[in-house]
Each structure stands twice: as structure tokens, then as C-alpha cells.
Design a protein around this motif. Structure first.
Motif, PDB file in Angstrom:
ATOM      1  N   LEU A   1      -4.141   8.243  12.467  1.00 13.85           N
ATOM      2  CA  LEU A   1      -3.144   7.468  11.724  1.00 13.85           C
ATOM      3  C   LEU A   1      -3.324   7.664  10.233  1.00 13.85           C
ATOM      4  N   ARG A   2      -2.318   7.207   9.483  1.00 11.39           N
ATOM      5  CA  ARG A   2      -2.422   7.198   8.028  1.00 11.39           C
ATOM      6  C   ARG A   2      -1.979   5.837   7.522  1.00 11.39           C
ATOM      7  N   ASP A   3      -2.719   5.309   6.528  1.00  6.13           N
ATOM      8  CA  ASP A   3      -2.326   4.002   5.987  1.00  6.13           C
ATOM      9  C   ASP A   3      -1.417   4.190   4.778  1.00  6.13           C
ATOM     10  N   ASP A   4      -0.893   3.079   4.258  1.00  2.21           N
ATOM     11  CA  ASP A   4       0.085   3.183   3.174  1.00  2.21           C
ATOM     12  C   ASP A   4      -0.547   3.520   1.835  1.00  2.21           C
ATOM     13  N   ASN A   5      -1.885   3.631   1.805  1.00  2.00           N
ATOM     14  CA  ASN A   5      -2.573   4.065   0.586  1.00  2.00           C
ATOM     15  C   ASN A   5      -3.006   5.524   0.663  1.00  2.00           C
ATOM     16  N   GLY A   6      -2.565   6.223   1.729  1.00  2.00           N
ATOM     17  CA  GLY A   6      -2.912   7.637   1.879  1.00  2.00           C
ATOM     18  C   GLY A   6      -4.195   7.869   2.638  1.00  2.00           C
ATOM     19  N   GLY A   7      -4.851   6.812   3.075  1.00  2.00           N
ATOM     20  CA  GLY A   7      -6.068   6.968   3.854  1.00  2.00           C
ATOM     21  C   GLY A   7      -5.759   7.349   5.295  1.00  2.00           C
ATOM     22  N   THR A   8      -6.768   7.869   5.984  1.00  3.20           N
ATOM     23  CA  THR A   8      -6.609   8.304   7.370  1.00  3.20           C
ATOM     24  C   THR A   8      -7.345   7.362   8.309  1.00  3.20           C
ATOM     25  N   VAL A   9      -6.740   7.103   9.464  1.00  5.33           N
ATOM     26  CA  VAL A   9      -7.330   6.231  10.475  1.00  5.33           C
ATOM     27  C   VAL A   9      -7.485   7.040  11.757  1.00  5.33           C
ATOM     28  N   ALA A  10      -8.707   7.153  12.257  1.00  2.30           N
ATOM     29  CA  ALA A  10      -8.953   7.848  13.524  1.00  2.30           C
ATOM     30  C   ALA A  10      -9.318   6.816  14.585  1.00  2.30           C
ATOM     31  N   ILE A  11      -8.573   6.811  15.707  1.00  2.00           N
ATOM     32  CA  ILE A  11      -8.750   5.806  16.747  1.00  2.00           C
ATOM     33  C   ILE A  11      -9.176   6.469  18.053  1.00  2.00           C
ATOM     34  N   GLU A  12     -10.282   6.015  18.625  1.00  2.00           N
ATOM     35  CA  GLU A  12     -10.726   6.477  19.943  1.00  2.00           C
ATOM     36  C   GLU A  12     -10.444   5.388  20.971  1.00  2.00           C
ATOM     37  N   VAL A  13      -9.683   5.738  22.020  1.00  2.05           N
ATOM     38  CA  VAL A  13      -9.247   4.760  23.012  1.00  2.05           C
ATOM     39  C   VAL A  13      -9.962   5.007  24.333  1.00  2.05           C
ATOM     40  N   LYS A  14     -10.604   3.959  24.868  1.00  2.00           N
ATOM     41  CA  LYS A  14     -11.251   4.045  26.170  1.00  2.00           C
ATOM     42  C   LYS A  14     -11.002   2.773  26.952  1.00  2.00           C
ATOM     43  N   ARG A  15     -11.023   2.882  28.268  1.00  2.19           N
ATOM     44  CA  ARG A  15     -10.784   1.709  29.114  1.00  2.19           C
ATOM     45  C   ARG A  15     -11.941   0.731  29.028  1.00  2.19           C
ATOM     46  N   ARG A  16     -13.181   1.241  29.003  1.00  4.79           N
ATOM     47  CA  ARG A  16     -14.346   0.369  28.982  1.00  4.79           C
ATOM     48  C   ARG A  16     -15.123   0.591  27.702  1.00  4.79           C
ATOM     49  N   GLY A  17     -15.703  -0.476  27.173  1.00  2.00           N
ATOM     50  CA  GLY A  17     -16.448  -0.356  25.953  1.00  2.00           C
ATOM     51  C   GLY A  17     -17.529  -1.385  25.812  1.00  2.00           C
ATOM     52  N   ASP A  18     -18.024  -1.600  24.596  1.00  2.00           N
ATOM     53  CA  ASP A  18     -19.227  -2.400  24.430  1.00  2.00           C
ATOM     54  C   ASP A  18     -19.294  -3.281  23.206  1.00  2.00           C
ATOM     55  N   ILE A  19     -18.235  -3.955  22.790  1.00  2.00           N
ATOM     56  CA  ILE A  19     -18.349  -4.785  21.601  1.00  2.00           C
ATOM     57  C   ILE A  19     -17.629  -6.107  21.689  1.00  2.00           C
ATOM     58  N   ASP A  20     -17.883  -6.908  20.678  1.00  2.00           N
ATOM     59  CA  ASP A  20     -17.248  -8.215  20.589  1.00  2.00           C
ATOM     60  C   ASP A  20     -16.879  -8.435  19.134  1.00  2.00           C
ATOM     61  N   GLY A  21     -15.645  -8.772  18.839  1.00  2.00           N
ATOM     62  CA  GLY A  21     -15.358  -8.999  17.439  1.00  2.00           C
ATOM     63  C   GLY A  21     -13.899  -8.953  17.087  1.00  2.00           C
ATOM     64  N   SER A  22     -13.624  -8.841  15.799  1.00  2.00           N
ATOM     65  CA  SER A  22     -12.258  -8.804  15.304  1.00  2.00           C
ATOM     66  C   SER A  22     -12.225  -7.878  14.110  1.00  2.00           C
ATOM     67  N   ILE A  23     -11.019  -7.573  13.643  1.00  2.00           N
ATOM     68  CA  ILE A  23     -10.857  -6.656  12.516  1.00  2.00           C
ATOM     69  C   ILE A  23     -10.080  -7.365  11.412  1.00  2.00           C
ATOM     70  N   SER A  24     -10.398  -7.064  10.175  1.00  2.00           N
ATOM     71  CA  SER A  24      -9.649  -7.653   9.075  1.00  2.00           C
ATOM     72  C   SER A  24      -8.215  -7.141   9.120  1.00  2.00           C
TER      73      SER A  24
END
Length: 254
Positions: free
Chosen positions: A148-171
Motif C-alpha cells: 500500500l501507499r499512504d497519503d504522505n508517499g510512504g509505503t505500507v507492506a501487509i502480510e495476511v495469514k489465517r493464524r497468528g500470534d498477537i494481541d493489540g490495536s493500531i493507531s
């Protein structure tokens, strides 16, 4: 499929020996030849079984067995190993057979491909001002699912998996730096380690760095969130039902 409820004892002989004493049990003889012995407990797991290829033969009990009440004896023999499952039946309580036909197989919902597709269509779940560049962004150790790309020109790389290992939230507001996102259905330490390896590789690219890491999942393990936070990786919780436009049925405040 034949379903028999009977008072029986069961002996397994071959590479190992096992014995089930006399009790009332469910015997499941499937069309593939397999036999499973179930009790009224233990969830889906049988007490003992014989997997195909195998054959079932019904034998007359010998004099000793007949003298203690055995009315019939089933012998299920594995065609390759010669292992045998011998069921001595004392009383048949229920006996019925059913033709189930050809089973179409399990159709899974909420697998990694589904999460990846939905997140590609709804990148605002990760943060505002993001647009999709491409899916399956290649790296030397495997593809990162979404770029992905954000509106400031930065790049966002997303890895998608069915199962994972974390707990939390994103700003809610992504930083102008590049962001790598590992998406999992239920997240753990392995997911953090995997994303860490991706980040190490992506940050070597002068056209991408600095790359910020984000892990996304439907639920998270506390240990994984702790490790992710320690490594500067953010976390986002995915509501799969909401992303596909389905009411989960759970009560909400508003």
C-alpha cells in the motif's frame, strides 16, 4: 455407513497391543472399510480404530468366548501391516446402515486468502489515507501479501495469514514511513518472528526504508503483543464478520 451400539470388548494386536474391557460403545464402520470405536465422551476422538486399507470379517466366537456371552466377533485387519482390531460383541442394542453418498468436502471460510482479499478491498482498516498498490509483493524470502501507499508517499507492506500470534490495536493515523503489516486470524510469537524477518529484508531497500511493521489478526496472544511492542511492531484487530458485512449477532453498546 453402519452404526452399531453394542456391549463389547475390543483388542488391538500388531505393532502395539491395547485392550478395552467390556462396556457399551458405538461402533462406526465406514464405507472405506475403517472401523472406529467411540464412547460417550472424548469429543470426536475414538477410543480405538483401524484405518484403511482394511477389511472386516464377522467370525463365530470360540467356545470359551461363547461361554461368557460373546454372540459375534468382528475382526478388522489392515491389509498392509497385518494389525488387527478384534471386537467381541455381547449384545447389540442398535444396528443401522445409511448410504451417505459422495461428500463434497469441507469449504473453509475465513482462510488467509479471504482475509487478504477483504483487507485489500478495505485498507482503511489499517489506517486512513491508504491505497492499494499491489498484492503479493515479492521478496527474497516470500511475498508480502499487500503493498500500500499512504497519503504522505510512504509505503505500507501487509502480510495476511489465517493464524497468528498477537494481541493489540493500531493507531488510527499511519506514519509517513513504510509499514509492513502481518495479518493473522489469531496471532502468536511465530507471526512476530516472521514479520521481523520481512522487516529486516525490506529495510535494506533504499526505496522503501524506513519500513514500519504492523501485525493484524482477529485475536492475539499477550506474549506475542509484548514481543511485537518490544520490536516496534504495531498490532491491529480484524473483525472478519464486519469486514464481510455480516452481523456477528453479538450485543453492542450502540
Amino acid at each position: 455407513m453402519r452404526l452399531v451400539i453394542a456391549r463389547c470388548s475390543v483388542d488391538y494386536t500388531g505393532r502395539l497391543n491395547a485392550h478395552l474391557p467390556l462396556a457399551t460403545r458405538l461402533l462406526v464402520h465406514k464405507g472405506d472399510g475403517s472401523l472406529l470405536v467411540h464412547s460417550d465422551g472424548g469429543s470426536y476422538k475414538p477410543l480405538n480404530w483401524m484405518s484403511p486399507p482394511c477389511t472386516l470379517t464377522v467370525e463365530e466366537p470360540d467356545e470359551d468366548a461363547a461361554s461368557v456371552g460373546v454372540t459375534q466377533q468382528w475382526r478388522v485387519t489392515h491389509k498392509k501391516s497385518g494389525d488387527a482390531l478384534v471386537v467381541k460383541i455381547y449384545e447389540v442394542i442398535h444396528d443401522t446402515s445409511h448410504d451417505l453418498g459422495v461428500d463434497p468436502g469441507l469449504i473453509k471460510d475465513g482462510v488467509e486468502a479471504d482475509l487478504q482479499r477483504l483487507l485489500a478491498e478495505q485498507v482503511s482498516v489499517v489506517g486512513e489515507g491508504l491505497t492499494l498498490v499491489r498484492r503479493e509483493y515479492p521478496t527474497a524470502i516470500g511475498p508480502v501479501d499487500l503493498l500500500l501507499r499512504d497519503d504522505n508517499g510512504g509505503t505500507v507492506a501487509i502480510e495476511v495469514k489465517r493464524r497468528g500470534d498477537i494481541d493489540g490495536s493500531i493507531s488510527s493515523t499511519p506514519t509517513p514511513s513504510h509499514v509492513a503489516v502481518e495479518v493473522k486470524r489469531k496471532a502468536g510469537i511465530d507471526a512476530v518472528e516472521q514479520l521481523t524477518r520481512y522487516l529486516d529484508l525490506l529495510n535494506r531497500d533504499p526505496h522503501l526504508r524506513p519500513v514500519k511493521g504492523v501485525l493484524a489478526a482477529q485475536s492475539f496472544a499477550p506474549q506475542a503483543r509484548t514481543l511485537a511492542t518490544d520490536r516496534g511492531i504495531d498490532c491491529v484487530v480484524l473483525d472478519y464478520d464486519a469486514m464481510r458485512g455480516v452481523d456477528s449477532g453479538l450485543p453492542t453498546l450502540f
